[in-house]
Write an enzyme that holds these catalytic residues in place. Sequence first.
Site, PDB file in Angstrom:
ATOM      1  N   LYS A   1       0.861  -1.183   0.000  1.00  0.00           N
ATOM      2  CA  LYS A   1       0.000   0.000   0.000  1.00  0.00           C
ATOM      3  C   LYS A   1       0.895   1.230   0.000  1.00  0.00           C
ATOM      4  CE  LYS A   1      -4.114   1.634  -0.253  1.00  0.00           C
ATOM      5  NZ  LYS A   1      -4.965   1.311  -1.397  1.00  0.00           N
TER       6      LYS A   1
ATOM      7  N   SER B   1      -8.685  -0.523  -4.680  1.00  0.00           N
ATOM      8  CA  SER B   1      -8.801  -0.040  -3.312  1.00  0.00           C
ATOM      9  C   SER B   1     -10.280   0.180  -2.983  1.00  0.00           C
ATOM     10  CB  SER B   1      -7.963   1.228  -3.126  1.00  0.00           C
ATOM     11  OG  SER B   1      -7.650   1.407  -1.764  1.00  0.00           O
TER      12      SER B   1
END
Length: 590
Positions: free
Chosen positions: A192, A388
């Site tokens: 991430k 996401s």
Amino acid sequence: MGQFFKFIFASCLGTTLAIFALFGILAGVAGSMGKSADKVKIKANSVLKLSLSDPIPEKTGNVAQSAMDFQSFSTDPALGLNDILEAISNAKENDNIKGIYLELSNPAAGMATMSKVRDALEDFKSDGKFIVAYGNNYTQSEYYMASVADKVYLNPAGGLQMSGFAAQVPFFKEMLDRWGIKAQVFYAGKFKSATEPFRRKNMSEENRLQVREYLDENYDMFLEDMAKNRGKTVAELKKVADGLLVREAQDAVTYGLVDELAYKDQVLSKLRDRLGLEDDDKIEALSLKKYHKGMNKKTDFKIKDKIAVIYAEGSIVDGEGESGSIGGDRYGKMIRKIREDDKVKAIVLRVNSGGGSGLASEVIWRELVKAKEDGKNVVISMGDVAASGGYYIACEGDKIFAEPNTITGSIGVFGLLPTLDKFMEDEVGITFDTVKTGRYAVTGSPFYELNSDEGKIIQQSVDNFYDYFLKRVADGREMTREQVDEIAQGRVWTGKKAKSLGLVDELGGLEDAIAAAAELAELENYRIKEYPQTKEPLQQFLDQLSGKETTKAMLKAEMGDELYRYYEYAKEIKNMQGVQARMPFMIEIQ
């Protein structure tokens, strides 16, 4: 006293002139709308002209207000992808349309969108109709589209870019350090990387790996499409790109990328020959917008059963949001209204989003779950990006479709808090003191650095939301939490790879998703109802007159598209609140 009357007169005169000017502008808009309302006649022996210079939203007109061409009082909204594909398909069957003339202007779209348009052009040729492409210069995205043509022409003094793909990620840490601004970062998922620009000066190895894999997969698909049309191998095209062998116009001919060097007037002369016209005859050319306007589209309202197609494109934001964004409250209310409509038998959610607010994503996810509980099938169709937060709202679908080059995954979350106390003291001369009733009363304030306990609490909040995310995906995809975690960690995948990992069911477009929804709902006759409703052109124009929208449009015009994208990205980061489920980087094809 005389000065007073002169002042009043001048003020009244200025106001009057402003009113007349506004009426003049509105009259121009009304006149333009009147013309646009006229029925478009498609004459025999016509050519469809494509430039693809407008942004290509998923739904016609569903773009940010600043994208509207208010300077020329344009009242025609930017055509959505589905309408573009429908227009090209319709032109294929129209005997009055003999061919397509491509004069492209830096198509503003992602790879999945461009490949769908390119497929439609390929299909257009299947009935023997021609496509001719001309460019003064070709960027890679322009050439990708142009390479589908029967003949590709290039200006003798022009050029063609064939250099390969690259992802450029801006890093802000050194700038923030110089200003005395500390970014306090919290994240879950080793891939991430959305916070890396604020905590590093370069890519982590994990981020470099995922970007490399994504670029390589998409680059191969990009080259395969062009190689097929140009009679080349992928290896041959890679050699041209790796050596930057196209350095002048003639090189493009030498390496078989272009058929001929010619000026525009010469290309138009060749076009007349194809149409059987004389040298002085006018070529009847219609823009894609004009052709679409002239299509005789009818909806049979006698059919009661409906499939709701919801276009979710742009950043996922808290609150209502604006056109071109996905406001959690606005989309939550929209889905609630749809699921309460007994005539709607199924929902297709078309997602083109890199994510955003975790809370807004949860709000939308919850309404989709309730829709399924109410007996409505939910099918997902992914566009350029469904990553996401974009994947969060998609994971509950009964069936998920993606394009091979869709960007998806990025199952991870982060939080970001800037600390401005040093900047305020050193640069502005402002210091802060506080009186508080509790230990955590100023936690989250940008003027006080978090202590270790506060940092642990926020990191725990981020970890908890990551667990939420994993559970949502595990439940939606019928996997274990451990199985999801193994392919999550914020890592980005292509649609093709995501299918093999179980994050996607089928490769296909919106039309495939609609067909699947109809099959699941056991519908034979149905009509499509699209959401959200977009504003009328005049209302969009009036919105442009507000200071906020005019300023946005002026900034975009001054900075240019490339720099403005970075400005928008930084602004989104500044406005973030709470845990974020957002794409870790921006990727563009030049």
